[in-house]
Write a protein that holds these residues in place. Structure first.
Motif, PDB file in Angstrom:
ATOM      1  N   ASN A 377       0.814  -1.215   0.000  1.00  0.00           N
ATOM      2  CA  ASN A 377       0.000   0.000   0.000  1.00  0.00           C
ATOM      3  C   ASN A 377       0.848   1.265   0.000  1.00  0.00           C
ATOM      4  O   ASN A 377       0.601   2.204  -0.755  1.00  0.00           O
ATOM      5  CB  ASN A 377      -0.882   0.020   1.243  1.00  0.00           C
ATOM      6  N   ASN A 381       1.244   3.942  -3.064  1.00  0.00           N
ATOM      7  CA  ASN A 381       0.982   5.373  -2.898  1.00  0.00           C
ATOM      8  C   ASN A 381       2.166   6.195  -3.393  1.00  0.00           C
ATOM      9  O   ASN A 381       1.997   7.187  -4.109  1.00  0.00           O
ATOM     10  CB  ASN A 381       0.751   5.712  -1.428  1.00  0.00           C
ATOM     11  N   GLN A 384       2.178   6.317  -6.983  1.00  0.00           N
ATOM     12  CA  GLN A 384       1.037   7.105  -7.449  1.00  0.00           C
ATOM     13  C   GLN A 384       1.306   8.610  -7.396  1.00  0.00           C
ATOM     14  O   GLN A 384       0.903   9.352  -8.274  1.00  0.00           O
ATOM     15  CB  GLN A 384      -0.153   6.832  -6.528  1.00  0.00           C
ATOM     16  N   GLY A 443      -6.674   2.912   1.512  1.00  0.00           N
ATOM     17  CA  GLY A 443      -5.389   2.227   1.692  1.00  0.00           C
ATOM     18  C   GLY A 443      -4.701   2.540   3.021  1.00  0.00           C
ATOM     19  O   GLY A 443      -4.439   1.638   3.830  1.00  0.00           O
TER      20      GLY A 443
HETATM   21 MG    MG Z   1      -3.342   4.242  -1.573  1.00  0.00          MG
END
Ligand code: MG
Ligand code: ATP
Length: 487
Positions: A377, A381, A384, A443
């Motif tokens: 997770n 992130n 991302q 998340g």
């Molecule tokens: Mg996330």
């Protein structure tokens, strides 16, 4: 009764009683002092009287006489000072003045005189003399005189008690004035003390009122090292904590409303898509060639819904501690390597570089699958929110713990955003509701609960535009857990 009056009453009672007691004992002292002084003076008069008038016969040394002329002179002199005397022979006969108004010496007093004792007396009443005249009340001294161990005379010297008492009264009057002034001053001072105390209490009261009306910003100026000063400090602490608690409640309320709105939004988007496609099929408006694509879309949206529901359920389960963690010892470095391998292609899409920085063997005590979920997770992130940057995953041992850090050089977050990221459905940038990675804001909320249920800690440090670092600390097994693992 108002507090100021209660305080004033208490002050007055204390001060009044003190002044009354002082006044009483001073007035007694002054009376004793004046009487003592008078007796002392009378004795001195008596001594000088005898010294001047007593003559010893040159022939018969045992015979003593009194010079009447000198006694007369002395009488005239003492009369001016309102002092009267009588000289007695040892046989209780008046030697001087022979006017028949002299008082007699009582039998009891003679006994004292014969024992060479001075008698001090106060005759408070006027008394009648044998010749019908009245003698006013007197203060007197009776003193014996000896010559060659033989009593030769006794003298009574007296002053009018009214004269002595007027002295006492004068002293008492002065004393009363002084005490009255002291009372006035102390009343003044106590009024100001009481008023100051009262003002401070009133301030506290009105501040407390404001707090009860919801104004938690109020702070009182600290002052004074007494109990009220301490109360003010405590009051300020209280309002500060109330303000913090209130801010937290407001933040939670905002988050709750946001949560509901976001949850509804997350569900509605896929449902609207599915419903639209179903309508299209029902009324046969979807062209044959797009059907397969529409069904694919419907399937992926359904998957998304299932994922949302599952993640929510997962979150609730972890939060309520109803998941069973299967904790074991394993090599965390391997997990970090695997996650990086899995996410490598995703990182490439954003032109990110993934770097692993960990020893070959990095022991950790955790639930294997859940640990993978945590790292996955956080690294997802990082990818991302980072474009053309570097994501460094570090693993190291701390004191009885394993520390995992994921640092990126991405968009970063403000301090406000950092406060909320562990809340469900929170997204720092609300406009990025749906994206290529299906962000739903769940998340980190799940990661947070998972780390907590491992007894660990998660923290974030970030700067807008510079990047973010997440630090996860997982503690080693406790003695009890180690024992359990061995069995
Ligand atoms: Mg996330
Ligand atoms: N490395 C990071 N850099 C910048 N912002 C981040 C980073 N990690 C998390 N955030 C912020 O925290 C928010 C919450 O993250 P979280 O993982 O909970 O949700 P999400 O990634 O948006 O959705 P999900 O993980 O459920 O698909 C993100 O939307 C983002 O705004």
């Amino acid at each position: 009764m108002k507090m100021i009056y209660q305080q004033l009453l208490a002050f007055f009672l204390v001060i009044g009683c003190t002044i009354l007691l002082l006044g009483f004992s001073f007035s007694r002292m002054s009376k004793t002092f004046v009487y003592d002084q008078t007796w002392h003076n009378l004795e001195k008069y008596s001594d000088s009287l005898i010294q001047q008038s007593l003559t010893i016969s040159s022939k018969n040394k045992a015979k003593v006489t009194f010079d009447e002329e000198k006694l007369k002179n002395s009488e005239a002199l003492l009369e001016n000072q309102a002092v009267h005397f009588t000289v007695f022979s040892p046989q209780d006969q008046v030697i001087y003045p022979n006017n028949g108004v002299a008082p007699r010496i009582t039998q009891k007093d003679w006994e004292h005189l014969r024992r060479n004792q001075i008698v001090r007396k106060v005759n408070n009443k006027n008394f009648k003399l044998s010749n019908g005249k009245t003698r006013p009340a007197m203060i007197e001294v009776l003193k014996p005189y000896y010559y060659k161990k033989k009593l030769v005379a006794a003298v009574t010297v007296g002053a009018f008690i009214s004269d002595v008492n007027s002295n006492v009264k004068r002293i008492n009057r002065d004393l009363l004035k002084a005490l009255f002034v002291a009372l006035l001053i102390s009343m003044f001072i106590s009024y100001f003390i009481a008023r100051r105390l009262n003002r401070r209490i009133s301030k506290l009261r009105s501040a407390a009122n404001q707090v009860s009306n919801g104004n938690y910003k109020i702070r009182l100026k600290p002052g004074g090292k007494d109990e009220i000063g301490e109360l003010i400090v405590d009051f300020n602490h209280m309002t500060q904590s109330l303000q913090q608690a209130n801010n937290e409640i407001q933040r939670q309320e905002e988050r709750r409303q946001e949560f509901l709105a976001n949850a509804a939004h997350e569900m509605r988007t896929p449902l609207t898509t599915i419903s639209g496609i179903l309508e299209g099929i029902k009324y046969d408006v979807i062209p044959q060639e797009s059907r397969a694509k529409s069904i694919d879309l419907m399937s992926s949206e359904t998957q998304r819904l299932i994922r949302l529901v599952n993640e929510n359920l997962d979150y609730e389960k972890i939060r309520s501690n109803s998941i069973q963690l299967d904790k074991r010892h394993f090599n965390a470095a391997k997990v970090l390597e695997n996650v990086i391998d899995q996410l490598d292609s995703k990182a490439e899409e954003s032109q990110d570089k993934l770097v692993l920085n960990a020893p070959k063997d990095l022991s950790i005590y955790a639930d294997y699958d859940r640990f993978v979920q945590i790292v996955f997770n956080i690294v997802t992130n990082a990818i991302q929110f980072t474009d053309q940057g570097t994501i460094t995953v570090t693993g190291e041992r701390g004191y009885n713990e394993t520390i995992i850090k994921v640092a990126d050089t991405g968009i970063g977050m403000s301090e406000d955003q950092q406060k909320n990221i562990f809340e469900r459905y929170y997204k720092a940038d609300a406009s990025r509701r749906t994206g290529k990675y299906g962000e739903s804001g769940l998340g980190l909320a799940i990661v947070h609960q998972l780390v907590k249920s491992h007894g660990g800690k998660i923290s974030v440090s970030s700067k807008l535009g510079e990047g973010t670092t997440f630090t996860v600390i997982i503690p080693d097994a406790t003695a009890a857990e180690k024992e359990q693992e061995n069995h």
